[in-house]
Design a protein around this motif. Structure first.
Motif, PDB file in Angstrom:
ATOM      1  N   ALA A  41       0.839  -1.211   0.000  1.00  0.00           N
ATOM      2  CA  ALA A  41       0.000   0.000   0.000  1.00  0.00           C
ATOM      3  C   ALA A  41       0.868   1.254   0.000  1.00  0.00           C
ATOM      4  CB  ALA A  41      -0.950   0.000   1.197  1.00  0.00           C
ATOM      5  N   VAL A  42       1.982   1.220   0.735  1.00  0.00           N
ATOM      6  CA  VAL A  42       2.893   2.364   0.770  1.00  0.00           C
ATOM      7  C   VAL A  42       3.555   2.541  -0.596  1.00  0.00           C
ATOM      8  CG1 VAL A  42       4.942   3.347   1.889  1.00  0.00           C
ATOM      9  CG2 VAL A  42       3.254   2.069   3.245  1.00  0.00           C
ATOM     10  N   ASP A  43       3.906   1.444  -1.225  1.00  0.00           N
ATOM     11  CA  ASP A  43       4.484   1.521  -2.573  1.00  0.00           C
ATOM     12  C   ASP A  43       3.502   2.169  -3.550  1.00  0.00           C
ATOM     13  OD1 ASP A  43       6.744   0.274  -1.564  1.00  0.00           O
ATOM     14  OD2 ASP A  43       6.202  -1.709  -2.357  1.00  0.00           O
ATOM     15  N   ARG A  44       2.213   1.831  -3.439  1.00  0.00           N
ATOM     16  CA  ARG A  44       1.204   2.439  -4.327  1.00  0.00           C
ATOM     17  C   ARG A  44       1.083   3.940  -4.063  1.00  0.00           C
ATOM     18  NH1 ARG A  44      -1.191  -2.548  -3.210  1.00  0.00           N
ATOM     19  NH2 ARG A  44      -2.544  -1.652  -1.601  1.00  0.00           N
ATOM     20  N   ARG A  95       7.996   8.784   6.062  1.00  0.00           N
ATOM     21  CA  ARG A  95       8.558   8.429   7.363  1.00  0.00           C
ATOM     22  C   ARG A  95       7.844   7.211   7.932  1.00  0.00           C
ATOM     23  NH1 ARG A  95       9.835  13.840  10.795  1.00  0.00           N
ATOM     24  NH2 ARG A  95      10.868  14.970   9.121  1.00  0.00           N
ATOM     25  N   TRP A  96       8.645   6.318   8.470  1.00  0.00           N
ATOM     26  CA  TRP A  96       8.136   5.121   9.146  1.00  0.00           C
ATOM     27  C   TRP A  96       8.301   5.296  10.641  1.00  0.00           C
ATOM     28  CZ3 TRP A  96       6.030   0.587   7.173  1.00  0.00           C
ATOM     29  CH2 TRP A  96       6.003   0.486   5.789  1.00  0.00           C
ATOM     30  N   PHE A  97       7.225   5.066  11.389  1.00  0.00           N
ATOM     31  CA  PHE A  97       7.277   5.086  12.847  1.00  0.00           C
ATOM     32  C   PHE A  97       7.528   3.672  13.360  1.00  0.00           C
ATOM     33  CE2 PHE A  97       3.882   8.496  12.227  1.00  0.00           C
ATOM     34  CZ  PHE A  97       4.765   9.549  12.369  1.00  0.00           C
ATOM     35  N   GLN A 144      -6.370   0.232   1.452  1.00  0.00           N
ATOM     36  CA  GLN A 144      -5.644   0.506   2.687  1.00  0.00           C
ATOM     37  C   GLN A 144      -6.588   0.254   3.864  1.00  0.00           C
ATOM     38  OE1 GLN A 144      -4.756   4.583   1.778  1.00  0.00           O
ATOM     39  NE2 GLN A 144      -3.600   4.006  -0.033  1.00  0.00           N
ATOM     40  N   VAL A 145      -6.023   0.106   5.051  1.00  0.00           N
ATOM     41  CA  VAL A 145      -6.862  -0.157   6.224  1.00  0.00           C
ATOM     42  C   VAL A 145      -6.983   1.085   7.086  1.00  0.00           C
ATOM     43  CG1 VAL A 145      -6.367  -2.633   6.249  1.00  0.00           C
ATOM     44  CG2 VAL A 145      -4.929  -1.086   7.574  1.00  0.00           C
ATOM     45  N   ILE A 146      -8.050   1.141   7.851  1.00  0.00           N
ATOM     46  CA  ILE A 146      -8.300   2.256   8.758  1.00  0.00           C
ATOM     47  C   ILE A 146      -7.073   2.452   9.644  1.00  0.00           C
ATOM     48  CG2 ILE A 146      -9.703   3.017  10.720  1.00  0.00           C
ATOM     49  CD1 ILE A 146     -12.083   1.549   9.395  1.00  0.00           C
ATOM     50  N   GLY A 147      -6.686   3.695   9.817  1.00  0.00           N
ATOM     51  CA  GLY A 147      -5.512   4.029  10.605  1.00  0.00           C
ATOM     52  C   GLY A 147      -4.306   4.338   9.741  1.00  0.00           C
ATOM     53  N   GLY A 148      -4.359   3.938   8.466  1.00  0.00           N
ATOM     54  CA  GLY A 148      -3.246   4.200   7.563  1.00  0.00           C
ATOM     55  C   GLY A 148      -3.684   4.704   6.208  1.00  0.00           C
ATOM     56  N   VAL A 149      -4.961   5.092   6.085  1.00  0.00           N
ATOM     57  CA  VAL A 149      -5.488   5.523   4.786  1.00  0.00           C
ATOM     58  C   VAL A 149      -4.804   6.814   4.342  1.00  0.00           C
ATOM     59  CG1 VAL A 149      -7.548   6.300   3.531  1.00  0.00           C
ATOM     60  CG2 VAL A 149      -7.709   4.379   5.141  1.00  0.00           C
ATOM     61  N   ALA A 150      -4.272   6.768   3.142  1.00  0.00           N
ATOM     62  CA  ALA A 150      -3.604   7.923   2.530  1.00  0.00           C
ATOM     63  C   ALA A 150      -4.603   8.695   1.670  1.00  0.00           C
ATOM     64  CB  ALA A 150      -2.445   7.440   1.660  1.00  0.00           C
ATOM     65  N   VAL A 194       1.597  19.949   6.173  1.00  0.00           N
ATOM     66  CA  VAL A 194       0.684  19.016   6.831  1.00  0.00           C
ATOM     67  C   VAL A 194       1.202  17.610   6.558  1.00  0.00           C
ATOM     68  CG1 VAL A 194      -1.329  20.533   6.733  1.00  0.00           C
ATOM     69  CG2 VAL A 194      -0.932  18.926   4.880  1.00  0.00           C
ATOM     70  N   TRP A 195       0.835  16.696   7.425  1.00  0.00           N
ATOM     71  CA  TRP A 195       1.308  15.317   7.335  1.00  0.00           C
ATOM     72  C   TRP A 195       0.123  14.400   7.143  1.00  0.00           C
ATOM     73  CZ3 TRP A 195       6.477  13.881   7.577  1.00  0.00           C
ATOM     74  CH2 TRP A 195       7.368  14.923   7.852  1.00  0.00           C
ATOM     75  N   ALA A 196       0.246  13.485   6.200  1.00  0.00           N
ATOM     76  CA  ALA A 196      -0.830  12.537   5.888  1.00  0.00           C
ATOM     77  C   ALA A 196      -0.282  11.117   5.953  1.00  0.00           C
ATOM     78  CB  ALA A 196      -1.384  12.820   4.496  1.00  0.00           C
ATOM     79  N   ALA A 197      -1.148  10.174   6.251  1.00  0.00           N
ATOM     80  CA  ALA A 197      -0.751   8.762   6.241  1.00  0.00           C
ATOM     81  C   ALA A 197      -0.324   8.377   4.833  1.00  0.00           C
ATOM     82  CB  ALA A 197      -1.897   7.872   6.710  1.00  0.00           C
ATOM     83  N   ALA A 198       0.598   7.414   4.769  1.00  0.00           N
ATOM     84  CA  ALA A 198       1.145   6.993   3.473  1.00  0.00           C
ATOM     85  C   ALA A 198       0.754   5.559   3.131  1.00  0.00           C
ATOM     86  CB  ALA A 198       2.662   7.153   3.468  1.00  0.00           C
ATOM     87  N   GLY A 199      -0.445   5.143   3.571  1.00  0.00           N
ATOM     88  CA  GLY A 199      -0.952   3.827   3.193  1.00  0.00           C
ATOM     89  C   GLY A 199      -0.802   2.751   4.249  1.00  0.00           C
ATOM     90  N   HIS A 200      -0.194   3.092   5.373  1.00  0.00           N
ATOM     91  CA  HIS A 200       0.045   2.130   6.447  1.00  0.00           C
ATOM     92  C   HIS A 200       0.072   2.916   7.758  1.00  0.00           C
ATOM     93  CE1 HIS A 200       2.310  -0.694   8.972  1.00  0.00           C
ATOM     94  NE2 HIS A 200       2.017  -1.634   8.089  1.00  0.00           N
TER      95      HIS A 200
END
Length: 168
Positions: free
Chosen positions: A8-11, A26-28, A104-110, A132-138
């Motif tokens: 999902a992040v690759d997409r 960025r990965w947490f 993508q799943v809830i909590g990581g939707v880009a 601003v910062w947005a989720a990147a698919g994960h």
């Protein structure tokens, strides 16, 4: 910084590149499934988090369709008000619909990287922040962008979607 990969992040990365962008994703170490958690991990105001929330939108006489709402982490979407503004009804989407509509799943939707384009509304409150910062698919990922870029890369409709959340 951990450099991981996920389909999902690759997409999302590929979709960003199609729009001429190549931000650092960025990965947490821990999942940041809420705006408060993501803001704390980044050391920024919660309002600078662009939450990607999937709802259903039902226009009169039509079947419900997925609706992506990008809202400031300091706000909650007023579903009744937004539905009236858009000329229909806005309702909660099931986790199955979120996954089907976004990949993508809830909590990581880009805001992008979905199987098909989604009608998108972008909270104008995000314009208050230069970044601003947005989720990147994960749930472990985010990327920096701006309000103007969110409008451009999503084809989103700008406007108010919510009122400030008390106490944030």
């Amino acid at each position: 910084m951990v450099n991981l990969t996920h389909p999902a992040v690759d997409r999302v990365r590929e979709a960003l590149q199609l729009h001429g962008l190549d931000p650092e994703i960025r990965w947490f170490d821990d999942a940041a499934t809420t705006a408060v958690a993501a803001a704390a991990a980044l050391g920024i105001p919660v309002g600078a988090i662009a939450n990607s929330l999937v709802f259903t939108f039902t226009a009169p006489g039509q079947e419900p369709q997925p609706l992506l709402v990008l809202t400031s982490g300091a706000h909650r979407v007023d579903q009744a008000w937004l539905g009236t503004r858009l000329g229909g009804l806005v309702g909660r989407a099931s986790k199955e619909l979120v996954k089907e509509a976004t990949g993508q799943v809830i909590g990581g939707v880009a805001p992008l990287g979905h199987p098909l384009p989604l009608r998108t509304v972008v909270d104008e409150a995000l314009a208050e922040f230069p970044v601003v910062w947005a989720a990147a698919g994960h749930a472990h990922t985010v990327f920096p962008t701006s309000y103007r870029e969110l409008l451009r890369i999503t084809g989103g409709e700008p406007g108010a979607v919510s009122a400030p959340t008390p106490g944030v």
